[in-house]
Structures are given as C-alpha cells and as structure tokens.
Write a protein that holds these residues in place. Structure first.
Motif, mmCIF file in Angstrom:
data_model
loop_
_atom_site.group_PDB
_atom_site.id
_atom_site.type_symbol
_atom_site.label_atom_id
_atom_site.label_comp_id
_atom_site.label_asym_id
_atom_site.label_seq_id
_atom_site.Cartn_x
_atom_site.Cartn_y
_atom_site.Cartn_z
ATOM 1 N N LEU A 97 0.851 -1.178 0.000
ATOM 2 C CA LEU A 97 0.000 0.000 0.000
ATOM 3 C C LEU A 97 0.892 1.235 0.000
ATOM 4 O O LEU A 97 1.655 1.459 0.945
ATOM 5 C CB LEU A 97 -0.914 -0.003 1.233
ATOM 6 N N PHE A 98 0.816 2.007 -1.085
ATOM 7 C CA PHE A 98 1.579 3.254 -1.210
ATOM 8 C C PHE A 98 0.768 4.380 -0.575
ATOM 9 O O PHE A 98 -0.378 4.616 -0.960
ATOM 10 C CB PHE A 98 1.847 3.572 -2.682
ATOM 11 N N ILE A 99 1.369 5.066 0.413
ATOM 12 C CA ILE A 99 0.707 6.153 1.134
ATOM 13 C C ILE A 99 1.475 7.439 0.838
ATOM 14 O O ILE A 99 2.606 7.614 1.299
ATOM 15 C CB ILE A 99 0.677 5.875 2.650
ATOM 16 N N PRO A 100 0.877 8.348 0.064
ATOM 17 C CA PRO A 100 1.592 9.576 -0.284
ATOM 18 C C PRO A 100 1.684 10.547 0.884
ATOM 19 O O PRO A 100 0.873 10.505 1.818
ATOM 20 C CB PRO A 100 0.761 10.172 -1.419
ATOM 21 N N ARG A 101 2.680 11.407 0.812
ATOM 22 C CA ARG A 101 2.846 12.454 1.832
ATOM 23 C C ARG A 101 1.559 13.265 1.934
ATOM 24 O O ARG A 101 0.850 13.444 0.944
ATOM 25 C CB ARG A 101 4.035 13.339 1.492
ATOM 26 N N GLY A 102 1.235 13.681 3.146
ATOM 27 C CA GLY A 102 0.027 14.458 3.378
ATOM 28 C C GLY A 102 -1.203 13.625 3.689
ATOM 29 O O GLY A 102 -2.262 14.170 3.977
ATOM 30 N N VAL A 103 -1.067 12.300 3.642
ATOM 31 C CA VAL A 103 -2.178 11.409 3.983
ATOM 32 C C VAL A 103 -1.881 10.813 5.362
ATOM 33 O O VAL A 103 -0.885 10.105 5.543
ATOM 34 C CB VAL A 103 -2.376 10.308 2.920
ATOM 35 N N ALA A 104 -2.731 11.117 6.334
ATOM 36 C CA ALA A 104 -2.558 10.568 7.679
ATOM 37 C C ALA A 104 -2.829 9.073 7.639
ATOM 38 O O ALA A 104 -3.696 8.609 6.899
ATOM 39 C CB ALA A 104 -3.513 11.252 8.654
ATOM 40 N N HIS A 105 -2.074 8.315 8.426
ATOM 41 C CA HIS A 105 -2.208 6.864 8.403
ATOM 42 C C HIS A 105 -2.002 6.275 9.788
ATOM 43 O O HIS A 105 -1.321 6.838 10.627
ATOM 44 C CB HIS A 105 -1.237 6.236 7.389
#
Length: 151
Positions: A97-105
């Motif tokens: 799962l690729f999580i881009p910068r600016g997306v809280a996780h």
C-alpha cells in the motif's frame, strides 16, 4: 480511493519447498526513491494512529498478522481532501500500500496474534528534523470509530 494511494497485489510463487514473493523492485511503478526500510511488530488490539508526513511517502506491507489500516487525506489541494479509507492487510492476501505524503495513516491489530509491518520510505528518518506530524487515534477532525461492530 484517496488520490495518490496505490495498491499493488503481490504474487506468491509456491512449490513443495515453500514460496517466494517479490515485494518491491527499483523499476516498480509504485516505487519512487529509496530512503529506508523498517519493520515493527504490534500486539493484538494495539492502535498506532495517526501520523502523516509533509515530505515522506510510505509503502506498507504486513507479512504476518492482521491489520485494519486507516488513511485520511490531509491535503487541502487534493480532490479527496478529508476522505477516509480503510484497508484490511494481512498475510493471506498480501499487497503493498503506497501512502503519499500528506495522507494521515494508522492501523489497529486485529485477531489474537501480533502483526508485523514492513515499510519502505523515500527518505531516511532524521531525528534532528523528523518529518512526522501526530494526531490522536480518536482525533475529532478525522472522526474514525475504531470499534469492531458485531452483527
């Protein structure tokens, strides 16, 4: 799906000796630039949430255990701003799962066994200037309910 998030299904090549599974290659479209590879284990019921980065992208993989992964778009210029997505990641249906910068996780460990996460980032962690911004797991601006609902 939150804009910029990517899911890459993984393929296990199995025979009577076991299996082989390629995770990430330098020529993979989901991969940008290598910064760091890390691994963490969490016990059942643990919630590790939320944080986000302004410069760093993450790629997550759960090789063992079960996790409920929650993403929340914090990017005001994104068409999916304030959208929340949920993914169930586990050892039986492996994917990246690729999580881009600016997306809280964040994630919650499901089941009765620990979960292991392996993650890749496009930047190495710098303790002098950490690119980590934290939010509480129950932050009202996200409004995610972590409780399991029984029917």
């Amino acid at each position: 799906m939150i804009q910029g998030v990517q899911k890459k299904q993984l393929v296990k090549h199995a025979d009577d000796r076991g299996y082989f599974m390629e995770l990430l290659r330098e020529d993979d479209p989901i991969f940008g630039r290598f910064g760091q590879a890390s691994m963490s284990a969490s016990f059942p019921g643990v919630i590790k949430a939320f944080h986000y980065h302004k410069l760093q992208d993450d790629i997550w993989f759960f090789p063992s255990g079960y996790a409920q992964v929650v993403l929340h778009d914090m990017r005001p210029d994104s068409p999916t701003y304030r959208q929340t997505d949920v993914y169930y990641m586990n050892e039986e249906t492996p994917y990246l799962l690729f999580i881009p910068r600016g997306v809280a996780h964040g994630y919650r460990v499901l089941g009765t066994t620990p979960a292991t996460i392996v993650y890749f980032t496009n930047m190495a962690y710098d303790p002098q200037q950490p690119d980590e911004y934290r939010l509480a797991y129950d932050d009202p601006s996200i409004g995610f309910d972590w409780t399991t609902k029984f029917r």
